[in-house]
Design a protein around this motif. Structure first.
Motif, PDB file in Angstrom:
ATOM      1  N   UNK A 162       0.898  -1.315  -0.095  1.00 28.40           N
ATOM      2  CA  UNK A 162       0.014  -0.090   0.016  1.00 28.40           C
ATOM      3  C   UNK A 162       0.857   1.168   0.169  1.00 28.40           C
ATOM      4  N   UNK A 163       0.333   2.413   0.573  1.00 27.40           N
ATOM      5  CA  UNK A 163       1.033   3.652   0.444  1.00 27.40           C
ATOM      6  C   UNK A 163       2.123   3.634   1.565  1.00 27.40           C
ATOM      7  N   UNK A 164       2.035   2.922   2.497  1.00 29.63           N
ATOM      8  CA  UNK A 164       3.307   2.871   3.406  1.00 29.63           C
ATOM      9  C   UNK A 164       4.553   2.395   2.712  1.00 29.63           C
ATOM     10  N   UNK A 165       4.352   1.454   1.715  1.00 26.91           N
ATOM     11  CA  UNK A 165       5.593   0.844   0.977  1.00 26.91           C
ATOM     12  C   UNK A 165       5.968   1.785   0.017  1.00 26.91           C
ATOM     13  N   UNK A 166       5.003   2.475  -0.427  1.00 31.33           N
ATOM     14  CA  UNK A 166       5.257   3.784  -1.638  1.00 31.33           C
ATOM     15  C   UNK A 166       6.068   4.729  -0.926  1.00 31.33           C
ATOM     16  N   UNK A 167       5.671   5.159   0.383  1.00 34.31           N
ATOM     17  CA  UNK A 167       6.332   6.190   1.019  1.00 34.31           C
ATOM     18  C   UNK A 167       7.643   5.690   1.330  1.00 34.31           C
ATOM     19  N   UNK A 168       7.811   4.506   1.842  1.00 32.74           N
ATOM     20  CA  UNK A 168       9.105   4.108   2.169  1.00 32.74           C
ATOM     21  C   UNK A 168      10.229   3.921   1.224  1.00 32.74           C
ATOM     22  N   UNK A 169       9.819   3.900  -0.239  1.00 31.98           N
ATOM     23  CA  UNK A 169      10.885   3.389  -1.369  1.00 31.98           C
ATOM     24  C   UNK A 169      10.722   4.926  -2.100  1.00 31.98           C
ATOM     25  N   UNK A 170      10.069   5.652  -1.799  1.00 27.15           N
ATOM     26  CA  UNK A 170      10.101   7.122  -2.698  1.00 27.15           C
ATOM     27  C   UNK A 170      11.467   7.677  -2.537  1.00 27.15           C
ATOM     28  N   UNK A 171      12.015   7.822  -1.512  1.00 24.55           N
ATOM     29  CA  UNK A 171      13.143   8.796  -1.090  1.00 24.55           C
ATOM     30  C   UNK A 171      14.488   8.164  -2.161  1.00 24.55           C
ATOM     31  N   UNK A 172      14.683   6.754  -2.049  1.00 24.54           N
ATOM     32  CA  UNK A 172      15.284   5.868  -2.770  1.00 24.54           C
ATOM     33  C   UNK A 172      14.880   6.112  -4.585  1.00 24.54           C
ATOM     34  N   UNK A 173      13.871   6.061  -4.898  1.00 27.53           N
ATOM     35  CA  UNK A 173      13.693   6.412  -6.187  1.00 27.53           C
ATOM     36  C   UNK A 173      13.963   7.851  -6.636  1.00 27.53           C
ATOM     37  N   UNK A 174      13.873   8.634  -5.877  1.00 25.10           N
ATOM     38  CA  UNK A 174      14.236  10.077  -6.234  1.00 25.10           C
ATOM     39  C   UNK A 174      15.668  10.357  -6.287  1.00 25.10           C
ATOM     40  N   UNK A 175      16.489   9.517  -5.912  1.00 25.02           N
ATOM     41  CA  UNK A 175      17.953   9.648  -5.862  1.00 25.02           C
ATOM     42  C   UNK A 175      18.487   8.760  -7.134  1.00 25.02           C
ATOM     43  N   UNK A 176      17.677   7.984  -7.987  1.00 26.34           N
ATOM     44  CA  UNK A 176      17.911   7.283  -8.923  1.00 26.34           C
ATOM     45  C   UNK A 176      17.815   7.963 -10.400  1.00 26.34           C
TER      46      UNK A 176
END
Length: 272
Positions: free
Chosen positions: A258-272
């Motif tokens: 759900x949204x919890x997993x999305x919010x957890x991984x967004x910072x990593x995705x923004x660095x790629x």
């Protein structure tokens, strides 16, 4: 032993991380740390000796596009993706493979009327060539004497090189105009979780895989919160989207992030 096609692709990296071993990859290029057998979608069937399960995630398409992925070569698109899948499935049945999991798509319904409930019993009604290829490959698999499981996935997101939102994030952060849109999404880790559960099921046929009905407005609002970007996200979309109704995977114990997993991984995705 599991044989995985498409191991070097967007979906393959999540499957390699989340599936139990041993795994042998089937493709043109090996993956470091894994046994490999040479195979190409347009070539002869691969060697499947000793394989218990085939997971078919390979797909040939114009970069960044699935619907419309045929570009200006629909014949080549069909030859690789439909004929190639048929050869692979037939070879699996001939070699005594017990199970094939086929990474299909919600695109098998892209010709359905808006508002039609998309259950696992809903007959496919594809409009795009992409949807037609997936639906016809599903039907071919269903006729073979093995456990054939068609995993109809929505959009798959998650961290990694060239992730699906990389260009979207770059456009938004640079102040370019971003069109409103919403769609159904699932994390790649939840895709791998689904495949793990299917390995222990004797059920055949369609399994629906979807988690979030996600609007770009909400996604980019999260990006704005993390980056303090001065640009406003696009307005919410008014486009109707019929969610996939998932019954069989939750019954096996599937629990998406759900949204919890999305919010957890967004910072990593923004660095790629």
């Amino acid at each position: 032993m599991i044989a995985l096609t498409g191991a070097t692709g967007l979906l393959g990296r999540f499957l390699l991380d989340g599936l139990p071993g041993p795994i042998v990859t089937l493709g043109r290029r090996p993956v470091a740390g894994y046994a490999h057998r040479l195979w190409d979608l347009t070539g002869a069937a691969p060697d499947l000796a000793g394989i218990d399960t085939v997971i078919h995630a390979a797909f040939s398409h114009v970069p960044g596009r699935y619907r419309g992925g045929e570009g200006d070569d629909p014949d080549g698109f069909l030859a690789a993706n439909l004929d190639g899948a048929r050869r692979l499935f037939d070879a699996a049945a001939k070699a005594g493979v017990r199970r094939v999991i086929f990474l299909s798509s919600r695109a098998v319904f892209d010709g359905s009327a808006t508002g039609v409930p998309l259950t696992e019993e809903t007959p496919p009604n594809p409009a795009s060539l992409y949807g037609q290829v997936k639906a016809q490959a599903e039907a071919h698999l269903a006729a073979l004497p093995l456990i054939g499981q068609n995993l109809r996935a929505t959009g798959v997101y998650g961290p990694g090189p060239n992730h699906k939102w990389q260009d979207l994030f770059a456009d938004y952060l640079s102040g370019q105009s971003v069109a409103p849109r919403r769609g159904t999404e699932v994390h790649g880790a939840d895709l791998a979780q689904a495949c793990r559960l299917m390995l222990n099921s004797h059920q055949t046929g369609a399994f629906h895989l979807s988690d979030l009905l996600l609007d770009r407005h909400d996604l980019l609002s999260e990006v704005q919160r993390l980056t303090a970007c001065p640009h406003a996200p696009p307005p919410p979309s008014d486009r109707p989207v019929a969610p996939l109704i998932c019954i069989r995977l939750p019954a096996l114990g599937w629990q998406p992030g759900g949204m919890d997993l999305l919010r957890t991984d967004l910072p990593r995705m923004l660095k790629q």
